[in-house]
Design a protein around this motif. Structure first.
Motif, short mmCIF file in Angstrom:
data_model
loop_
_atom_site.label_atom_id
_atom_site.label_comp_id
_atom_site.label_asym_id
_atom_site.label_seq_id
_atom_site.Cartn_x
_atom_site.Cartn_y
_atom_site.Cartn_z
N GLU A 149 -11.41 -8.46 1.95
CA GLU A 149 -10.10 -7.93 1.57
C GLU A 149 -9.40 -7.55 2.88
O GLU A 149 -9.91 -6.72 3.64
CB GLU A 149 -10.29 -6.72 0.67
CG GLU A 149 -9.25 -5.62 0.76
CD GLU A 149 -7.95 -5.97 0.11
OE1 GLU A 149 -7.12 -6.57 0.82
OE2 GLU A 149 -7.76 -5.64 -1.07
N SER A 154 -13.34 2.00 -1.21
CA SER A 154 -13.86 2.32 0.12
C SER A 154 -13.42 3.71 0.56
O SER A 154 -12.68 4.40 -0.15
CB SER A 154 -13.36 1.28 1.13
OG SER A 154 -12.00 1.53 1.46
N HIS A 184 -4.02 0.58 -2.58
CA HIS A 184 -3.55 -0.80 -2.41
C HIS A 184 -3.11 -1.31 -3.78
O HIS A 184 -3.93 -1.50 -4.68
CB HIS A 184 -4.67 -1.68 -1.85
CG HIS A 184 -4.21 -3.01 -1.39
ND1 HIS A 184 -5.06 -4.02 -1.01
CD2 HIS A 184 -2.96 -3.51 -1.22
CE1 HIS A 184 -4.37 -5.08 -0.64
NE2 HIS A 184 -3.09 -4.79 -0.76
N PHE A 240 -10.66 -2.15 -1.67
CA PHE A 240 -9.91 -1.18 -0.87
C PHE A 240 -10.01 0.23 -1.46
O PHE A 240 -10.39 1.18 -0.76
CB PHE A 240 -8.44 -1.63 -0.81
CG PHE A 240 -7.60 -0.95 0.24
CD1 PHE A 240 -7.35 0.41 0.21
CD2 PHE A 240 -7.02 -1.69 1.26
CE1 PHE A 240 -6.57 1.03 1.16
CE2 PHE A 240 -6.23 -1.10 2.23
CZ PHE A 240 -6.00 0.27 2.18
N LEU A 277 -12.60 -4.78 5.56
CA LEU A 277 -13.17 -4.47 4.24
C LEU A 277 -13.96 -5.67 3.73
O LEU A 277 -13.43 -6.55 3.07
CB LEU A 277 -12.05 -4.10 3.27
CG LEU A 277 -11.44 -2.71 3.48
CD1 LEU A 277 -10.06 -2.63 2.83
CD2 LEU A 277 -12.36 -1.63 2.92
N THR A 310 0.85 -1.18 0.00
CA THR A 310 0.00 0.00 0.00
C THR A 310 0.89 1.23 0.00
O THR A 310 2.04 1.19 0.43
CB THR A 310 -0.91 0.05 1.24
OG1 THR A 310 -0.10 0.00 2.43
CG2 THR A 310 -1.90 -1.11 1.26
N TRP A 367 -6.32 -4.03 4.95
CA TRP A 367 -6.47 -3.16 6.13
C TRP A 367 -7.44 -3.84 7.07
O TRP A 367 -8.57 -4.15 6.69
CB TRP A 367 -7.00 -1.79 5.71
CG TRP A 367 -7.38 -0.85 6.83
CD1 TRP A 367 -8.33 -1.02 7.80
CD2 TRP A 367 -6.82 0.47 7.05
NE1 TRP A 367 -8.40 0.08 8.60
CE2 TRP A 367 -7.48 1.01 8.17
CE3 TRP A 367 -5.83 1.22 6.40
CZ2 TRP A 367 -7.20 2.29 8.66
CZ3 TRP A 367 -5.55 2.48 6.89
CH2 TRP A 367 -6.22 3.01 8.00
N GLY A 380 -16.42 -2.08 3.89
CA GLY A 380 -16.56 -2.23 2.44
C GLY A 380 -18.00 -2.23 1.99
O GLY A 380 -18.81 -1.42 2.44
N HIS A 412 -11.32 -5.48 -6.05
CA HIS A 412 -10.43 -4.48 -5.46
C HIS A 412 -11.24 -3.48 -4.63
O HIS A 412 -11.39 -2.31 -4.98
CB HIS A 412 -9.66 -3.78 -6.57
CG HIS A 412 -8.52 -2.95 -6.11
ND1 HIS A 412 -7.81 -3.19 -4.96
CD2 HIS A 412 -7.94 -1.84 -6.68
CE1 HIS A 412 -6.85 -2.28 -4.82
NE2 HIS A 412 -6.92 -1.46 -5.85
#
Length: 270
Positions: free
Chosen positions: A157, A229, A237, A226, A150, A125, A160, A217, A224
């Motif tokens: 995911e 969001s 990411h 991340f 997330l 990230t 995080w 999320g 994908h």
């Protein structure tokens, strides 16, 4: 709230993206936030008071135990147990993702009693915009929630994950996460990478009414999540080929704010 961050990477990862992750953290995150780094046989060039470098070979004996037991097990190293001809698949690469699992559980114990939230941050990230401390507070699980993650359609995911270090079940969560790998139970699951096992524990704890969780999320989205969001306003990411390009693709950033919970809509739009 008091926040700390944890991440890990190997030598190639450090050169390709880990160095950029740490550098952007030091520049863009609040000065009050510390980072625990577990470099895998890697020399890190940063020396900052906010960084704590922890040698996995010394600090994570359970990780070394796991690796010693499963280094030659094909179903822990990318081989599909249903279609053995299919190899090098992350869905069954517990060995590869074990570094993350045991770094998280060790960091939970190290930070427990000192910090309020531990944030797992994937090393691929990059933080592109200064993060206000109040944003970290808003993304954090509340007092009754064990973690914030997330969610998406299917397993989450886990680039995080925010852990509530004050939750009464947080140490039991860490023990359970480790034991699924150490006992070999991970081989009984449909998939055995860290995100899938995390998701199984989330459902297990929710069903037993031991903990609730914050969703960052969208249950309507896949892939994908991340960058789509509220986190995407500050952090990118770089999954897959994005590591080389240095940023997510334009199509990744399509907004889904109309389907977000209100508290996330507000964070995304500020």
């Amino acid at each position: 709230m008091k926040h700390c961050v944890v991440t890990t990477f190997h030598e190639a990862g450090y050169q390709q993206y880990g160095k950029r992750c740490i550098e952007s953290f030091l520049i863009k995150w609040p000065d009050t936030v510390s980072m625990l780094v577990y470099p895998e046989k890697t020399s890190v060039s940063f020396s900052e008071p906010r960084l704590q470098l922890i040698d996995p070979l010394v600090a994570l004996p359970k990780l070394q135990q796991f690796k010693s037991s499963y280094y030659d097990n094909p179903f822990a190293n990318g081989t599909n147990p249903i279609v053995p001809e299919q190899t090098n698949n992350f869905r069954w690469d517990a060995y590869r993702f074990s570094n993350k699992v045991f770094a998280v559980t060790d960091a939970i114990r190290r930070c427990h009693g000192t910090f309020d939230q531990l944030i797992w941050l994937d090393a691929d990230t990059v933080t592109h915009t200064v993060i206000p401390e109040e944003f970290l507070d808003k993304m954090a699980p509340n007092a009754r929630q064990l973690a914030a993650y997330l969610n998406r359609r299917g397993y989450p995911e886990c680039g995080w994950v925010g852990y509530n270090l004050n939750h009464p079940e947080i140490l039991n969560f860490a023990n359970r996460f480790e034991q699924i790998y150490l006992s070999g139970e991970f081989l009984t699951f449909k998939e055995n990478h860290d995100s899938y096992i995390f998701w199984e524990i989330v459902q297990e704890m929710e069903q037993a009414k031991k903990a609730t969780f914050k969703e960052l999320g969208s249950r309507w989205q896949t892939g994908h999540i991340f960058i789509k969001s509220a986190l995407g306003k500050y952090v990118d990411h770089l999954k897959g080929g994005r590591k080389i390009e240095g940023r997510s693709k334009e199509r990744d950033t399509l907004s889904f704010t109309r389907k977000l919970p209100r508290f996330l809509k507000q964070s995304f739009s500020k």
